[in-house]
Motif scaffolding. Structure first.
Motif, PDB file in Angstrom:
ATOM      1  N   ARG A  97       0.809  -1.238   0.009  1.00 47.62           N
ATOM      2  CA  ARG A  97      -0.108   0.209   0.137  1.00 47.62           C
ATOM      3  C   ARG A  97       0.955   1.179  -0.120  1.00 47.62           C
ATOM      4  NH1 ARG A  97      -1.792   2.763   4.411  1.00 47.62           N
ATOM      5  NH2 ARG A  97      -1.094   0.812   5.713  1.00 47.62           N
ATOM      6  N   LEU A  98       0.529   2.279  -0.913  1.00 47.34           N
ATOM      7  CA  LEU A  98       1.160   3.484  -0.752  1.00 47.34           C
ATOM      8  C   LEU A  98       0.872   4.515   0.113  1.00 47.34           C
ATOM      9  CD1 LEU A  98       3.234   4.880  -2.735  1.00 47.34           C
ATOM     10  CD2 LEU A  98       1.316   6.028  -3.994  1.00 47.34           C
ATOM     11  N   THR A  99       1.754   4.989   1.089  1.00 47.49           N
ATOM     12  CA  THR A  99       1.509   5.838   2.117  1.00 47.49           C
ATOM     13  C   THR A  99       2.103   7.076   1.936  1.00 47.49           C
ATOM     14  OG1 THR A  99       3.322   4.899   3.358  1.00 47.49           O
ATOM     15  CG2 THR A  99       1.368   3.894   3.774  1.00 47.49           C
ATOM     16  N   ALA A 100       1.788   8.052   2.188  1.00 54.78           N
ATOM     17  CA  ALA A 100       2.369   9.529   2.140  1.00 54.78           C
ATOM     18  C   ALA A 100       3.626   9.610   2.892  1.00 54.78           C
ATOM     19  CB  ALA A 100       1.344  10.758   2.830  1.00 54.78           C
ATOM     20  N   THR A 136      -7.100  -2.655   0.035  1.00 54.10           N
ATOM     21  CA  THR A 136      -6.492  -1.596  -0.140  1.00 54.10           C
ATOM     22  C   THR A 136      -5.138  -1.754  -1.073  1.00 54.10           C
ATOM     23  OG1 THR A 136      -5.170  -1.746   1.943  1.00 54.10           O
ATOM     24  CG2 THR A 136      -7.284  -0.360   1.936  1.00 54.10           C
ATOM     25  N   ALA A 137      -4.630  -2.888  -1.315  1.00 56.73           N
ATOM     26  CA  ALA A 137      -3.393  -3.075  -1.680  1.00 56.73           C
ATOM     27  C   ALA A 137      -3.471  -3.334  -3.323  1.00 56.73           C
ATOM     28  CB  ALA A 137      -2.689  -4.177  -0.804  1.00 56.73           C
ATOM     29  N   LEU A 138      -2.283  -3.208  -3.659  1.00 55.94           N
ATOM     30  CA  LEU A 138      -1.621  -3.543  -5.148  1.00 55.94           C
ATOM     31  C   LEU A 138      -0.692  -4.674  -5.090  1.00 55.94           C
ATOM     32  CD1 LEU A 138      -3.193  -0.857  -5.938  1.00 55.94           C
ATOM     33  CD2 LEU A 138      -1.627  -0.837  -7.969  1.00 55.94           C
ATOM     34  N   SER A 139      -0.350  -5.617  -5.880  1.00 55.52           N
ATOM     35  CA  SER A 139       0.793  -6.354  -5.857  1.00 55.52           C
ATOM     36  C   SER A 139       1.982  -5.883  -6.189  1.00 55.52           C
ATOM     37  CB  SER A 139       0.595  -7.866  -6.858  1.00 55.52           C
ATOM     38  OG  SER A 139       0.520  -7.516  -8.176  1.00 55.52           O
ATOM     39  N   GLY A 140       2.965  -6.413  -5.565  1.00 58.48           N
ATOM     40  CA  GLY A 140       4.500  -5.885  -6.060  1.00 58.48           C
ATOM     41  C   GLY A 140       4.515  -5.828  -7.687  1.00 58.48           C
ATOM     42  N   TRP A 173      -2.988   1.457 -16.484  1.00 55.07           N
ATOM     43  CA  TRP A 173      -3.994   1.656 -15.558  1.00 55.07           C
ATOM     44  C   TRP A 173      -5.110   0.641 -16.111  1.00 55.07           C
ATOM     45  CZ3 TRP A 173      -6.345   3.688 -11.367  1.00 55.07           C
ATOM     46  CH2 TRP A 173      -7.612   4.058 -11.189  1.00 55.07           C
ATOM     47  N   SER A 174      -5.369   0.925 -17.411  1.00 51.48           N
ATOM     48  CA  SER A 174      -6.518   0.294 -18.071  1.00 51.48           C
ATOM     49  C   SER A 174      -6.569  -1.222 -18.079  1.00 51.48           C
ATOM     50  CB  SER A 174      -6.676   0.609 -19.551  1.00 51.48           C
ATOM     51  OG  SER A 174      -5.537   0.194 -20.499  1.00 51.48           O
ATOM     52  N   THR A 175      -5.066  -1.861 -17.948  1.00 49.13           N
ATOM     53  CA  THR A 175      -4.981  -3.199 -17.713  1.00 49.13           C
ATOM     54  C   THR A 175      -5.220  -3.734 -16.387  1.00 49.13           C
ATOM     55  OG1 THR A 175      -2.694  -3.204 -17.617  1.00 49.13           O
ATOM     56  CG2 THR A 175      -3.577  -3.452 -19.730  1.00 49.13           C
ATOM     57  N   LEU A 176      -5.138  -3.092 -15.296  1.00 47.10           N
ATOM     58  CA  LEU A 176      -5.352  -3.303 -13.911  1.00 47.10           C
ATOM     59  C   LEU A 176      -6.726  -3.822 -13.592  1.00 47.10           C
ATOM     60  CD1 LEU A 176      -3.350  -0.293 -12.029  1.00 47.10           C
ATOM     61  CD2 LEU A 176      -2.905  -2.884 -12.284  1.00 47.10           C
ATOM     62  N   PRO A 177      -6.938  -5.066 -12.920  1.00 49.55           N
ATOM     63  CA  PRO A 177      -8.302  -5.128 -12.262  1.00 49.55           C
ATOM     64  C   PRO A 177      -8.986  -3.983 -11.780  1.00 49.55           C
ATOM     65  CG  PRO A 177      -6.784  -6.482 -11.393  1.00 49.55           C
ATOM     66  CD  PRO A 177      -6.145  -5.618 -12.177  1.00 49.55           C
ATOM     67  N   ALA A 232      -7.899  -3.238  -8.158  1.00 47.08           N
ATOM     68  CA  ALA A 232      -6.448  -2.457  -8.251  1.00 47.08           C
ATOM     69  C   ALA A 232      -6.742  -1.252  -8.599  1.00 47.08           C
ATOM     70  CB  ALA A 232      -5.617  -3.437  -9.043  1.00 47.08           C
ATOM     71  N   ARG A 233      -7.323  -0.793  -9.430  1.00 48.52           N
ATOM     72  CA  ARG A 233      -7.893   0.614  -9.874  1.00 48.52           C
ATOM     73  C   ARG A 233      -8.306   1.399  -8.919  1.00 48.52           C
ATOM     74  NH1 ARG A 233      -9.582  -1.779 -14.922  1.00 48.52           N
ATOM     75  NH2 ARG A 233     -11.808  -1.153 -14.096  1.00 48.52           N
ATOM     76  N   ALA A 234      -9.338   0.878  -7.990  1.00 50.12           N
ATOM     77  CA  ALA A 234     -10.049   1.360  -6.831  1.00 50.12           C
ATOM     78  C   ALA A 234      -8.940   1.751  -5.829  1.00 50.12           C
ATOM     79  CB  ALA A 234     -11.423   0.695  -6.555  1.00 50.12           C
ATOM     80  N   ALA A 235      -8.155   0.616  -5.586  1.00 49.87           N
ATOM     81  CA  ALA A 235      -7.080   0.761  -4.429  1.00 49.87           C
ATOM     82  C   ALA A 235      -6.392   2.014  -4.741  1.00 49.87           C
ATOM     83  CB  ALA A 235      -6.617  -0.347  -4.267  1.00 49.87           C
ATOM     84  N   LEU A 236      -5.898   1.738  -6.130  1.00 50.73           N
ATOM     85  CA  LEU A 236      -4.857   2.838  -6.447  1.00 50.73           C
ATOM     86  C   LEU A 236      -5.336   4.305  -6.354  1.00 50.73           C
ATOM     87  CD1 LEU A 236      -1.592   3.721  -7.603  1.00 50.73           C
ATOM     88  CD2 LEU A 236      -2.786   2.829  -9.718  1.00 50.73           C
TER      89      LEU A 236
END
Length: 251
Positions: free
Chosen positions: A168-171, A184-188, A211-215, A218-222
């Motif tokens: 997960r990306l954090t500030a 909330t995560a994306l895979s490595g 972006w368009s190829t992500l499920p 994953a788009r919602a999480a990102l």
């Protein structure tokens, strides 16, 4: 900054009244960053500025002066596209608000400007997916240009990402391992794909494709993680345009 600048690629971000006949503009320029200009007489019916100084339109601006607010001398429409409408118009205002909030005056970021131009073109396209992927591409490239995007190849505490791990990306901490990946995560591997897109010869288009190829999950999480990161660096909990969009969606 020089006393006189000629034919600078620019976009109007915001405008407000200066007097009964004049306007003050907040302008995003390629080589000089965000600057303030006074457009004298721009509100008069006879002014050549009236039909040109519109948001989301490519312009060539010339100005002079050394003060914080410089004097606009000429403005020419750059051509190429018309103003978006509907939800895409709100998206355009969202991009403008991001630039206003993220970028200090007179701090040029040509790469961010180029990404902004491409995002505006994406809002003119016929496909909704193109517009949305353009917004995400601009967000990522703007964060990178400003030095706010963490390394997408490395965990926050060191070590390479594991392709099948969840992060997960954090500030404040960069990419952190996530123990509830379905939320909330994306895979490595997905983060590495985004990093690879950033290194491409045409990163905006590469990010749109990635972006368009992500499920969908994953788009919602990102999207949520980018939103949090942008708000952190904007110094506010919610952007005005996001609030308006959310309110309209509830009607």
């Amino acid at each position: 900054m020089k006393d006189r600048i000629l034919h600078e690629p620019s976009y109007v971000l915001h405008r407000h009244d200066w007097s009964e006949s004049s306007l003050v503009l907040e302008v995003f320029t390629r080589h000089h960053g965000r600057i303030a200009l006074i457009a004298k007489g721009a509100k008069r019916p006879s002014s050549n500025f009236r039909s040109v100084l519109l948001p989301m339109q490519p312009l060539r601006l010339s100005w002079s002066g050394k003060e914080e607010v410089r004097t606009l001398k000429s403005a020419e429409w750059g051509g190429g596209h018309v103003m978006p409408h509907g939800e895409r118009l709100l998206s355009g205002y969202y991009l403008n608000e991001l630039v206003m909030r993220l970028m200090a005056r007179e701090d040029p970021h040509p790469d961010a400007f180029d990404a902004y131009v491409l995002a505006m073109h994406a809002l003119q396209g016929e496909g909704a997916k193109e517009a949305v992927s353009g917004l995400r591409a601009f967000e990522i490239l703007a964060l990178q240009a400003l030095g706010h995007l963490p390394d997408l190849q490395t965990q926050a505490h060191g070590g390479a990402l594991q392709p099948h791990g969840a992060y997960r990306l954090t500030a404040e901490g960069g990419l952190q391992p996530e123990w509830e990946p379905e939320q909330t995560a994306l895979s490595g591997e997905q983060w590495q794909g985004l990093d690879h897109a950033l290194q491409a010869a045409a990163p905006f288009e590469a990010l749109q494709h990635t972006w368009s190829t992500l499920p969908g999950s994953a788009r919602a999480a990102l999207r949520g993680q980018l939103k949090a990161l942008l708000h952190y660096h904007c110094g506010m909990q919610n952007l005005r345009t996001r609030h308006i969009t959310h309110t309209l969606q509830q009607l």
